[in-house]
Design a protein around this motif. Structure first.
Motif, PDB file in Angstrom:
ATOM      1  N   THR A 136       0.814  -1.219   0.000  1.00 26.44           N
ATOM      2  CA  THR A 136       0.000   0.000   0.000  1.00 26.44           C
ATOM      3  C   THR A 136       0.849   1.271   0.000  1.00 26.44           C
ATOM      4  OG1 THR A 136      -1.568  -1.310   1.251  1.00 26.44           O
ATOM      5  CG2 THR A 136      -2.056   0.996   1.039  1.00 26.44           C
ATOM      6  N   ALA A 169     -11.378   0.527   0.162  1.00 28.16           N
ATOM      7  CA  ALA A 169     -10.201   0.439   1.036  1.00 28.16           C
ATOM      8  C   ALA A 169      -9.404  -0.808   0.675  1.00 28.16           C
ATOM      9  CB  ALA A 169     -10.630   0.417   2.496  1.00 28.16           C
ATOM     10  N   GLY A 174      -6.860   1.702   0.022  1.00 24.83           N
ATOM     11  CA  GLY A 174      -6.572   1.698   1.443  1.00 24.83           C
ATOM     12  C   GLY A 174      -5.577   2.761   1.860  1.00 24.83           C
ATOM     13  N   ASP A 191     -16.375   0.945   2.457  1.00 27.94           N
ATOM     14  CA  ASP A 191     -16.042  -0.306   1.756  1.00 27.94           C
ATOM     15  C   ASP A 191     -17.086  -1.354   2.129  1.00 27.94           C
ATOM     16  OD1 ASP A 191     -13.098  -1.454   0.382  1.00 27.94           O
ATOM     17  OD2 ASP A 191     -14.677  -2.874   0.909  1.00 27.94           O
ATOM     18  N   ARG A 196     -11.472  -5.777   4.569  1.00 25.32           N
ATOM     19  CA  ARG A 196     -10.540  -4.786   4.027  1.00 25.32           C
ATOM     20  C   ARG A 196     -10.291  -3.659   5.035  1.00 25.32           C
ATOM     21  NH1 ARG A 196      -9.420  -5.504  -1.435  1.00 25.32           N
ATOM     22  NH2 ARG A 196     -10.156  -7.582  -1.945  1.00 25.32           N
ATOM     23  N   LEU A 197     -11.374  -3.211   5.663  1.00 29.16           N
ATOM     24  CA  LEU A 197     -11.240  -2.114   6.636  1.00 29.16           C
ATOM     25  C   LEU A 197     -10.431  -2.594   7.847  1.00 29.16           C
ATOM     26  CD1 LEU A 197     -14.910  -0.790   6.332  1.00 29.16           C
ATOM     27  CD2 LEU A 197     -12.833   0.361   5.510  1.00 29.16           C
ATOM     28  N   ARG A 200      -6.784  -2.557   7.053  1.00 29.75           N
ATOM     29  CA  ARG A 200      -6.193  -1.199   7.042  1.00 29.75           C
ATOM     30  C   ARG A 200      -5.952  -0.702   8.460  1.00 29.75           C
ATOM     31  NH1 ARG A 200      -4.520  -2.931   2.872  1.00 29.75           N
ATOM     32  NH2 ARG A 200      -6.177  -3.466   1.441  1.00 29.75           N
TER      33      ARG A 200
END
Ligand SMILES: NC(=O)c1ccc[n+]([C@@H]2O[C@H](COP(=O)([O-])OP(=O)(O)OC[C@H]3O[C@@H](n4cnc5c(N)ncnc54)[C@H](O)[C@@H]3O)[C@@H](O)[C@H]2O)c1
Ligand SMILES: NC(=O)c1ccc[n+]([C@@H]2O[C@H](COP(=O)([O-])OP(=O)(O)OC[C@H]3O[C@@H](n4cnc5c(N)ncnc54)[C@H](O)[C@@H]3O)[C@@H](O)[C@H]2O)c1
Lengths: 553, 553
Positions: A136, A169, A174, A191, A196-197, A200
């Motif tokens: 990322t 994200a 992200g 999202d 995914r959240l 992150r």
């Protein structure tokens, strides 16, 4: 087939015959490291379905071939599959890659998917199939630059006291919450996929997330009112949430989106659950596409609504405007892409996402290179701020790496210094130096990097091909030409290069050429399109442009 | 602006700094020699609007730059315009070219024409913008091979006693009558433009032509009946004449076409005169396109009629099937393209249109190389017949040149021999060695070179890009990537290479790599598509294919 986890070797012991071949092998493996890749089991690195190799069989054959490849041989990779080995010479790249390329009339998603299903191609994205994805952080720098430019343009140089709404994200998206908070603002990130959240938050790119919309909005608005940096995730569908927030009159200042809209099967339409997503997309790709575009149209309608209400709104390079236009929303192109809005002036100087990774796997090597960068460009405060913040905030994923935006006649200074430090032992092993395909001279992409060129040359694809040919002719270690990438099939052609700094004199000669020529094609491309700043840069920094030479009197 | 006639310098005195740069300069000039080019005043070399340089200003700048270019510098040419000079190294190409390339969604004729009109691109065809067109001989060999294959397939090895009907006597199509008579048959060639037929007669490619259809047909049929070789031109529109001859029941055995159908503005519809052609096309491009497609539909309907009546009918690589389908004729694709019908078995061996030109301008140099070829491949009778017939029939246009089809592990033998003969003085000056973009590994073109591939990979464009990258990495002197070419915008991506044999040891090393690797990519591409013959060739001649290596036990 279950596979053992892939992880690049660390340290300075070679598996291949030299660093020229060890480097692409480690970087391929690094792209598939579970710390780096979004779905390593499917060879998917990032950006929807961007893969590092066509299949595990192809992956094995690439590794096997690199292990024995000589320094005067070149391996050809066609959409993630190794197809030939040829005798070349020591100045030639060790690997040449072409991913996802289709003849124009066949350059459509249905045709691509058919060929992909038949095992004849794969989606290379930009740095997935070209083995220089660094997690990322790669996008973080670009996003930080972009939000910095937004801050300078509209909010007096800081995002403090502003609220940014965005979607997505994932691997790239992200980076948004952290880029906003690094610029002192508040971010709301929507999202559909809670995992995914969660990821992150775990990696420090997102402060917190909520499944309850009211809670999330209250906390974000409170932070905005206090001028406090904060990033808040919301589990939800962006089409629904954007529309709801517009209707509520939530005080949003900036709106963008980074869902995987470029590939309609990777955008979840309203009315389908995350659990059913992939089965539905597979069962009826055409029907799913229509539904996804309808939801995108709804989301973009809300974005235009925010724009009408005075917010700064931009497309963040995922083709959501075009897809929502196909979904029936006419006003999609009323807000600009981020490149013409904020990035093109940098491209005119050959500036773009320069990056490097430590093949040693040792974070201390990146700390050494960070110091070298600060010493090399002492007058560049913006750069210094980034390096410092990155050291603080960036969690390395896979092989430690760094990115910063450098321009024409700057990048090779860094490359040569790194090479010296490999030779002297200040670095414990060689480093690879590459960049995103999103760069000043390496891409034709009318909805993103080449949107609204001054001369209307947005769709001319000669430029990235020349970039790839020139990098091949200048000594890069591997070179790639891709179609599709971040904006999708039919919408872009782009090229990448990676070069190994192994401390040798030959590497120094190659670095000097590649890292001058590669950004040089960016300056050249913008000179040709008529940008005054690019012409100035060419003149000041000694780039030869034949059509200008004749005009001198 | 009226320009003095362009003609390449002859002899062994250099204008540029070395033969590495003199060669591309002479070959660019040679492409614009009035003996070679169809419309030199417009920089048009062949194939409708295939150009050698974007404008005279661009031409001048290319020449000026090549005159001073060093042997470690590389000139970049973007659609016929020189855009940059970069420092590379002595193994790198001196010129890198990308012509007519567009991002997929914009790869349409209207978009291309708009960009061309704005001065942002040009049509490079295949060997026009890549500076290795050698006049009608180039196509003569391919056409000779093709009609030879037709003869072997259907008529017992000779065309004696057969009548071939075809359209188009332009730069490429003009080779058809001679290729037919070389195979002992009778040809009827229809062209709307009398000057084209006149020119073919003048150069010995056509025996005679008539404006009266009855006269022409009577003479052709008489020759057919007597088993006598003859080629007869008819001034007329192919849509009209083909239909008329079908209705009359003229005893036609073979039908094909080589009008410039790939570009509807270069195909004259019925009802428009040659005199009004260009004005009409410019006034209303869209309307002209519709009319042209309607006429093509009529012509192709007649071709299918001949097929129904038992004739051997094939598309000769000008997209007339697709254009006539767009013009409303449904059965267009019922006859095959010439590649799957006759050429693919050759491609599996890496065989394709190898060619070379004598930079001295001296025909004696070509005679010397002809002898070398006959000595090198004494067992190849087919090749010997071609060389002998070519010596007799081929009228050199511009710099003397020769073409013959050689395969993988053959071409470099010729190249190395030529290089030795330059070194020894048997040749009076260096030669350039190149090929058409229509070759075994250098093109993706679903209506022509890659039509009906065994694995369905017709539209995958990674292959020509890998070919270009590999030639760049192997030591070619100039390398090109084009879009469009013979089949038109949106329908193909292809690559070219040319290498200079200047008699040096370095040239020998480069020749050995380039002339092995370049056809090697063709064998590789056909191995990957599943052709057994290609796999055999790879095995017998030592081509490394990584995916096959793993399978061995
Ligand atoms: N601006 C740039 O420089 C840049 C760079 C790379 C990629 N991109 C583009 O950005 C997009 C995102 O890339 P990525 O690598 O993060 O992709 P990704 O697939 O890793 O992530 C996309 C995310 O969007 C979420 N999502 C999908 N549909 C949604 C919906 N309806 N509502 C809310 N969330 C939804 C998914 O759950 C996923 O987390 C892609 O289109 C990519 O091509 C832009
Ligand atoms: N098979 C192959 O290997 C191959 C190779 C190169 C080119 N081509 C294709 O062959 C075609 C011809 O190429 P060229 O270089 O000869 O083009 P050209 O433009 O030089 O010649 C085309 C000829 O067609 C004639 N013509 C146009 N409309 C006509 C009509 N309605 N009836 C009769 N004659 C008509 C023109 O007067 C002209 O003489 C092109 O489409 C080209 O792309 C095929």
């Amino acid at each position: 087939m279950t596979r053992p986890t892939v992880r690049a070797a660390h340290g300075s012991t070679l598996t291949a015959k030299s660093w020229q071949t060890e480097a692409p092998m480690r970087m391929l493996m690094n792209n598939l490291d579970p710390e780096v890749a979004e779905r390593p089991e499917d060879l998917v690195v990032y950006g929807g379905t961007g893969k590092a190799a066509r299949s595990w069989e192809a992956y094995d054959a690439i590794v096997r071939t690199l292990e024995t490849l000589e320094d005067d041989e070149t391996l050809l990779v066609q959409s993630g599959k190794p197809v030939g080995v040829f005798r070349t010479h020591e100045w030639a790249p060790r690997v040449l890659i072409a991913n996802s390329n289709l003849v124009g009339d066949w350059a459509t998603w249905p045709e691509f998917r058919k060929l992909e299903a038949e095992g004849l191609t794969m989606y290379g994205q930009m740095t997935a199939g070209s083995w220089i994805y660094i997690g990322t952080q790669g996008i973080l720098q670009g996003t930080y630059e972009t939000f910095g430019a937004v801050a300078r343009k509209r909010f007096g140089g800081t995002l403090a006291g502003t609220l940014t709404l965005t979607g997505g994200a994932g691997g790239m998206g992200g980076a948004q919450p952290l880029a906003v908070t690094m610029n002192e603002g508040v971010a709301l990130v929507v999202d559909v996929d809670e995992t995914r959240l969660e990821r992150r938050v775990k990696h420090g790119y997102l402060d917190e997330y909520w499944t309850d919309l009211d809670e999330a909005v209250d906390r974000a608005v409170a932070a905005k009112n206090e001028g406090r940096a904060l990033s808040v995730g919301i589990v939800g569908n962006a089409a629904t949430v954007f529309t709801e927030l517009l209707e509520r009159g939530t005080p949003i200042d900036i709106v963008t989106d980074q869902t995987s809209a470029h590939d309609p099967l990777s955008y979840l339409p309203e009315g389908i659950s995350v659990a059913d997503w992939h089965a539905e997309a597979e069962r009826d790709a055409a029907g799913f596409t229509d539904k996804a575009r309808a939801s995108m149209a709804k989301q973009v309608r809300a974005m235009v609504g925010f724009m009408d209400a005075g917010a700064e709104v931009f497309d963040y390079g995922n083709s959501i405007r075009e897809e929502s236009r196909l979904g029936g929303f006419e006003r999609a192109f009323e807000f600009p892409g981020f490149v013409p809005a904020y990035i093109r002036p940098l491209f005119c100087e050959g500036k773009g996402p320069f990056r490097w990774a430590a093949l040693s796997g040792d974070p201390a090597d990146i700390a050494v290179t960070d110091r070298a960068i600060l010493e090399l460009f002492p007058e560049d405060e913006h750069l210094a701020r980034w390096i410092t913040k990155a050291q603080e905030k960036v969690h390395f994923e896979g092989l430690p790496a760094r990115i910063c935006w450098l321009g024409y006649q700057e990048r090779h200074l860094a490359g040569l210094r790194f090479n010296e430090m490999v030779a002297s032992g200040e670095l414990s092993a060689p480093v690879v130096i590459g960049r995103d395909h999103l760069d000043s001279g390496s891409v034709a992409s009318p909805y993103r990097e080449t949107e609204s060129m001054a001369d209307g040359s947005d769709a001319i694809a000669d430029w990235p091909l020349l970039n790839a040919l020139l990098n091949t002719a200048s000594g890069a270690t591997w070179v790639s030409i891709h179609h599709g990438g971040g904006v999708g099939i039919g919408r872009s052609i782009h090229a990448g290069q990676v070069i190994v700094a192994d401390g040798t004199e030959l590497a120094a000669q190659k670095i000097e050429r590649v890292l001058v020529n590669d950004p040089g094609t960016g300056v050249m491309r913008h000179v040709d399109a008529g940008y005054d700043r690019a012409a100035e840069v060419a003149k000041e920094r000694g780039l030869r442009v034949p059509m200008l030479e004749g005009k001198a009197t």
